[in-house]
Design an enzyme around this catalytic site. Structure first.
Site, PDB file in Angstrom:
ATOM      1  N   GLY A 142     -18.263   3.550  -8.567  1.00 49.93           N
ATOM      2  CA  GLY A 142     -17.977   4.139  -9.872  1.00 49.93           C
ATOM      3  C   GLY A 142     -16.581   3.777 -10.353  1.00 49.93           C
ATOM      4  O   GLY A 142     -16.316   3.712 -11.548  1.00 49.93           O
ATOM      5  N   GLU A 181     -14.372  -2.152  -0.969  1.00 46.07           N
ATOM      6  CA  GLU A 181     -14.754  -0.996  -0.147  1.00 46.07           C
ATOM      7  C   GLU A 181     -15.805  -1.402   0.890  1.00 46.07           C
ATOM      8  O   GLU A 181     -15.777  -0.947   2.029  1.00 46.07           O
ATOM      9  CB  GLU A 181     -15.283   0.134  -1.039  1.00 46.07           C
ATOM     10  CG  GLU A 181     -14.171   0.798  -1.849  1.00 46.07           C
ATOM     11  CD  GLU A 181     -14.674   1.752  -2.919  1.00 46.07           C
ATOM     12  OE1 GLU A 181     -15.897   1.834  -3.145  1.00 46.07           O
ATOM     13  OE2 GLU A 181     -13.819   2.419  -3.540  1.00 46.07           O
TER      14      GLU A 181
HETATM   15  C1  ABF Z   1     -14.738   5.451  -4.534  1.00 46.04           C
HETATM   16  O1  ABF Z   1     -14.408   6.489  -5.411  1.00 46.04           O
HETATM   17  C2  ABF Z   1     -15.965   4.910  -5.071  1.00 46.04           C
HETATM   18  O2  ABF Z   1     -16.752   4.023  -4.441  1.00 46.04           O
HETATM   19  C3  ABF Z   1     -16.625   6.006  -5.766  1.00 46.04           C
HETATM   20  O3  ABF Z   1     -17.003   5.417  -6.965  1.00 46.04           O
HETATM   21  C4  ABF Z   1     -15.556   6.999  -6.006  1.00 46.04           C
HETATM   22  C5  ABF Z   1     -15.802   8.388  -5.550  1.00 46.04           C
HETATM   23  O4  ABF Z   1     -14.790   9.137  -6.075  1.00 46.04           O
HETATM   24  P1  ABF Z   1     -14.652  10.700  -6.061  1.00 46.04           P
HETATM   25  O5  ABF Z   1     -14.144  11.060  -4.728  1.00 46.04           O
HETATM   26  O6  ABF Z   1     -13.692  10.904  -7.162  1.00 46.04           O
HETATM   27  O7  ABF Z   1     -15.972  11.269  -6.387  1.00 46.04           O
HETATM   28  O8  ABF Z   1     -14.814   5.920  -3.259  1.00 46.04           O
END
Ligand code: ABF
Length: 230
Positions: free
Chosen positions: A100, A107
C-alpha cells in the site's frame, strides 16, 4: 486512538518476543513499524542490545537514523535474523497483501533474506480471504514501458487494474526502483498463490504485493487493548 494503541501493542510485543542481542534486524514501512523501532530503541538503551538494522526503503532508513540505531544494507548484511514489517491485509493462512506504501519489491527482498518474517498490524487487517478488507487491489510493480500490455493481461486474469497516482494526481507514483505501481482489484482472492504465480509470469511485472507463505508470525493489536497472534 484505539487504532494507534493497537499498533503499539502489536509492535512492542513483536519486538519483545523476536528481537535478540547481536541480531541483524530488517525494518519495514508503514504506520505500525514505527512502534517497533521505538521499542527497539528502548531495549537498546535499557538492555544494551547490539543490533544492526536494514531498511526496506526511505521511510525505514529515516526511522533507523532518527532513533540512533545502526544502519546497514544487504550488501554488508545479506543474512537477516528477523524482519519486522506491516501488512495491508492478512488471511487465515498468513498470506499477505503488502505494498500500500509502494515498497513491495524491497519489502519482499528483505523478507526473502530473513530467517523470520514477523508482521505487525492492527485489528482491521485480519480476514479469512485476501481482498475482503483491502479494496484497493493487489499492488503490482511494473516496468514503465510495459504498463499498458501488463494491464491488458491482468484484465484477462479477471482483474481491474488502475495505475497508482500520487496524492495530487499530478503524475503516477514512481517506486524507489523507477517503476510504476498498478493496483489490481481481483475481488475476493480464493487462491492467492496461483494468482501470484500468474501475475509474476507476465513480462514487465517486477513483483507483486502478494506475500505467500512468507510470514512466520503475525501480531495483531486488538481494539480492546488485547493482542491476537497467528
Ligand atoms: C508496509 O506498510 C506495507 O507493505 C503496507 O502497505 C503498509 C502497512 O502499513 P500500516 O502499518 O500503516 O498499516 O508494511
Amino acid at each position: 486512538m484505539e487504532e494507534q494503541d493497537a499498533k503499539r501493542i502489536a509492535g512492542y510485543a513483536a519486538v519483545d518476543e523476536f528481537v535478540k542481542n547481536n541480531q541483524v534486524v530488517g525494518i519495514g514501512a508503514g504506520s505500525t513499524v514505527p512502534f517497533c523501532v521505538e521499542r527497539i530503541k528502548q531495549r537498546v538503551d535499557e538492555e544494551g542490545l547490539s543490533l544492526v538494522c536494514i531498511p526496506s526503503g526511505y521511510q525505514a532508513k529515516q526511522l533507523i537514523l532518527d532513533h540512533g540505531l545502526i544502519l546497514s544494507d544487504l550488501s554488508q548484511h545479506p543474512d537477516i535474523d528477523v524482519a519486522i514489517d506491516g501488512a495491508d491485509e492478512i488471511d487465515k493462512d498468513l498470506n499477505l497483501i503488502k505494498g500500500g506504501g509502494g515498497c513491495q519489491l524491497q519489502e519482499k527482498i528483505l523478507a526473502s533474506c530473513a530467517k523470520l518474517l514477523i508482521i505487525v498490524a492492527d485489528f482491521h487487517k485480519e480476514s479469512q480471504n485476501l481482498g475482503e478488507y483491502w479494496k484497493r487491489g493487489v499492488p503490482v510493480e511494473v516496468i514503465p514501458m510495459a504498463v499498458v500490455p501488463v494491464m491488458n493481461k491482468v484484465k484477462k486474469l479477471g482483474g481491474n487494474p488502475v495505475i497508482r497516482f500520487g496524492v495530487m494526481k499530478a503524475g503516477p507514483v514512481v517506486t524507489d526502483n523507477g517503476n510504476l505501481v498498478v493496483d489490481v482489484d481481483f475481488g475476493i482472492i480464493q487462491n492467492p498463490n496461483e494468482l501470484n504465480e500468474q501475475l509474476t509470469r507476465i513480462p514487465g511485472v517486477v513483483e507483486t504485493g502478494l506475500f505467500i507463505g512468507m510470514a512466520d508470525k503475525v501480531f495483531i493489536g486488538q481494539a480492546d487493548g488485547g493482542l491476537h497472534t497467528i
